[in-house]
Design an enzyme around this catalytic site. Structure first.
Site, PDB file in Angstrom:
ATOM      1  CD  GLU A   1      -2.686   0.752   2.669  1.00  0.00           C
ATOM      2  OE1 GLU A   1      -3.584  -0.129   2.774  1.00  0.00           O
ATOM      3  OE2 GLU A   1      -2.190   0.962   3.815  1.00  0.00           O
TER       4      GLU A   1
ATOM      5  NE  ARG B   1     -10.675  -3.937  20.036  1.00  0.00           N
ATOM      6  CZ  ARG B   1      -9.987  -3.876  19.082  1.00  0.00           C
ATOM      7  NH1 ARG B   1     -10.053  -4.499  18.233  1.00  0.00           N
ATOM      8  NH2 ARG B   1      -8.841  -2.698  19.072  1.00  0.00           N
TER       9      ARG B   1
HETATM   10  C1  MV4 Z   1      -0.283   2.985   7.832  1.00  0.00           C
HETATM   11  C2  MV4 Z   1       0.694   3.974   8.125  1.00  0.00           C
HETATM   12  C3  MV4 Z   1       0.937   4.642   7.175  1.00  0.00           C
HETATM   13  N1  MV4 Z   1       0.749   4.349   5.801  1.00  0.00           N
HETATM   14  N2  MV4 Z   1      -0.773   2.602   6.494  1.00  0.00           N
HETATM   15  C4  MV4 Z   1      -0.691   0.940  12.113  1.00  0.00           C
HETATM   16  C5  MV4 Z   1      -1.642  -0.191  12.674  1.00  0.00           C
HETATM   17  C6  MV4 Z   1      -2.875  -0.361  11.414  1.00  0.00           C
HETATM   18  N3  MV4 Z   1      -4.013   0.002  11.922  1.00  0.00           N
HETATM   19  C7  MV4 Z   1      -2.466   0.830  10.381  1.00  0.00           C
HETATM   20  N4  MV4 Z   1      -1.063   1.395  10.845  1.00  0.00           N
HETATM   21  C8  MV4 Z   1      -0.590   2.133   9.803  1.00  0.00           C
HETATM   22  N5  MV4 Z   1      -0.859   2.043   8.627  1.00  0.00           N
HETATM   23  C9  MV4 Z   1      -0.254   3.440   5.524  1.00  0.00           C
HETATM   24  N6  MV4 Z   1      -0.335   3.107   4.259  1.00  0.00           N
HETATM   25  C10 MV4 Z   1       0.713   4.089   9.462  1.00  0.00           C
HETATM   26  C11 MV4 Z   1       0.401   3.270  10.255  1.00  0.00           C
HETATM   27  C12 MV4 Z   1       0.713   3.459  11.649  1.00  0.00           C
HETATM   28  C13 MV4 Z   1       1.927   3.215  12.070  1.00  0.00           C
HETATM   29  C14 MV4 Z   1       2.957   2.450  11.035  1.00  0.00           C
HETATM   30  C15 MV4 Z   1       4.190   2.629  11.572  1.00  0.00           C
HETATM   31  C16 MV4 Z   1       4.672   2.962  13.057  1.00  0.00           C
HETATM   32  C17 MV4 Z   1       3.583   3.262  13.735  1.00  0.00           C
HETATM   33  C18 MV4 Z   1       2.328   3.422  13.279  1.00  0.00           C
HETATM   34  C19 MV4 Z   1       1.445   4.026  14.423  1.00  0.00           C
HETATM   35  C20 MV4 Z   1       0.234   4.121  13.815  1.00  0.00           C
HETATM   36  C21 MV4 Z   1      -0.069   3.858  12.559  1.00  0.00           C
END
Ligand code: MV4
Length: 493
Positions: free
Chosen positions: A202, A293
């Site tokens: 993605e 949930r």
């Molecule tokens: C992402 C993102 C950035 N770009 N997807 C983390 C858990 C899940 N619910 C979705 N997450 C993320 N998805 C895209 N395309 C950033 C996160 C993200 C995250 C990523 C790396 C390290 C810490 C994070 C904390 C919150 C969300």
């Protein structure tokens, strides 16, 4: 009014108590289950009946579906509330509850199953017109395919496990030289963690905000939203602070986001309480996943809407029509939740289970505490380290922050290290106060430097308190007085 006569709560700690509180108000008898180390836990004492299910390890106790179903049937419970974690999003468990002729207080097993696949849910929601980030439809089956796709949408990209969620197996890839390895590693992690190697790629967003919309849907086709929460402040995919509403929300963005959330709920035939998770960046938002949930942070939505979400869950499960129309839901004021974990924020948040030797929770205007601990309670090391949820309400965001600071100051927990000093620092952090947060907020070096001072303040406050208690000096009944007492001690020194 009684929707059910008896409900079994298949969980422990604060959330089990939270659910039992709703049951008590509704005149529903409650059944607790507990593992060996939880024998004397509060949720066991709160319930009308309690049954031992097994040893400490979750697979023997709170994940032991056979035993839980056996107890539910044996004691005549009509419904099972799974809380969060453990079996809450296990579609096979929900299916077995349904097949046993019991009511699962949550969405149908089919909906849980569908939303469990990030790839399938993304495809369905995109088709329904909900904004999503560009991704590899159908997953990535070969390295070549992945490389070509990343090239097309341009770096950075993120590799995710379809069966994942909560960040497991996620890898950020910033340049082509790292992509093949990330794909292969992603498949391996997905296979070992979820038994399903399906991954997808993605477009990656740098420092997005995490904004989620709470929804309620009944079994008669009615769905409403309870506005949004901002949950950007997290560490290793564990949220630490949440607030409602989101401080940067505009009427226009809110309309689009809540409409999207309701489209998501309708598209997956959602029933009961659920949360639609979005990432937000530069005025745009994208659907990530749906949590099928009750969530930890449902409390702040309850505070700003006045809706008892657990009560609604029970009513919906019992087949009632939604008690509210969208226009009945009025957002008022601001609420913040700080998660208090038995962890040492000065030592990389290492878990610090142990015995609570002094405990006094804050109170007063606008404060809500949901916890499952008490003096003398030994926090078992086998489970999640969250021991309390401290929520503050204010008519404005700044009033909520001021109350949170005051409540943190009143909170006395001795015996284990907690995340309280971190919250103390955050509530005094300029960027946080300005509402300038994102998902990588706690990684910023200047914020980490700034935190040190507050950690030391809190440490010395707790040490002085512990010392005076050791000397047998009595503290006043009202916690606020403790600090007056401390100031006096200091002056006398
Ligand atoms: C992402 C993102 C950035 N770009 N997807 C983390 C858990 C899940 N619910 C979705 N997450 C993320 N998805 C895209 N395309 C950033 C996160 C993200 C995250 C990523 C790396 C390290 C810490 C994070 C904390 C919150 C969300």
């Amino acid at each position: 009014m009684s929707y059910f006569d008896k409900v079994l709560i298949a969980n422990r700690g604060e959330i089990a108590i939270r659910v039992m509180r709703a049951c008590r108000e509704l005149g529903i008898e409650t059944v607790a289950i507990y593992s060996t180390p939880d024998k004397n836990a509060l949720h066991v004492k709160y319930a009308d009946e309690a049954f031992h299910i097994g040893e400490a390890h979750p697979s023997k106790s709170y994940l032991n579906a056979d035993r839980i179903l056996e107890i539910a049937t044996m004691c005549g419970a009509e419904a099972i509330h799974p809380g969060y974690g453990f079996l809450a999003e296990n579609y096979r468990f929900a299916e077995r509850v349904e097949e046993s002729g019991l009511n699962f207080i949550g969405p149908s097993s089919k909906t849980i199953h569908m939303m469990g696949s990030k790839l399938d849910s993304k495809e369905a929601m995109s088709a329904a017109g909900v904004p999503v980030l560009p991704w590899t439809k159908g997953g990535v089956t070969s390295t070549e395919e992945g490389i070509a796709f990343a090239e097309e949408i341009r770096y950075p990209v993120i590799v995710k496990a379809s069966a994942g969620g909560g960040g497991i197996g996620m890898q950020i890839v910033r340049e082509e030289s790292d992509i093949s390895e990330a794909i292969e590693k992603g498949m391996r992690i997905a296979q070992s963690a979820f038994g399903d190697p399906t991954i997808f790629i993605e477009k990656y967003l740098d420092k997005p905000r995490h904004i989620e919309v709470q929804v309620l849907a009944d079994k008669h086709g009615n769905a409403i939203h309870l506005y949004e929460r901002e949950c950007s402040i997290q560490r290793r995919h564990q949220k630490l602070v949440e607030e409602a509403p989101c401080s940067i929300m505009t009427p226009e963005l809110r309309k689009r986001m809540t409409d999207s959330a309701l489209t998501v709920a309708k598209t997956c035939n959602y029933t009961n309480a659920g949360t639609v998770e979005f990432l937000y960046s530069n005025g745009e938002y994208y659907f990530m996943e749906m949590n099928t949930r009750l969530q930890v942070e449902h409390t702040i939505t309850e505070i700003v809407t006045g809706v008892d979400i657990v009560r609604q869950q029970i009513a919906i499960a019992a087949g009632e029509k939604l008690a509210y129309k969208q226009d009945d839901i009025i957002l008022r004021g601001h609420a913040i939740e700080c998660r208090i974990n038995a962890e040492d924020p000065m030592n990389n948040f290492a878990a610090d289970p142990g015995k609570i030797v002094r405990y006094r929770s804050p109170g007063g205007p606008g404060i809500r505490v949901d916890s499952g601990i008490h003096v003398g309670y030994a926090i078992p090391p086998q489970y999640d380290s969250m021991i309390s949820k401290l929520c503050a309400f204010g008519l404005t965001r700044i009033e909520a922050i001021e109350r949170m600071r005051r409540a943190i100051y009143e909170y006395v927990i001795l015996g284990v290290k907690t995340t309280i000093p971190l919250h103390h620092a955050l509530m005094n952090n300029r960027q946080f106060i300005e509402g300038n947060t994102h998902t990588h907020f706690l990684e910023d070096q200047h914020i980490r430097d700034n935190l040190q001072r507050f950690f030391r303040d809190e440490e010395s406050r707790m040490q002085t308190l512990a010392e005076s208690l050791r000397q047998g000096k009595e503290t006043a009944a009202v916690t606020a007085a403790i600090s007056v007492y401390l100031h006096q001690t200091k002056k006398n020194e």
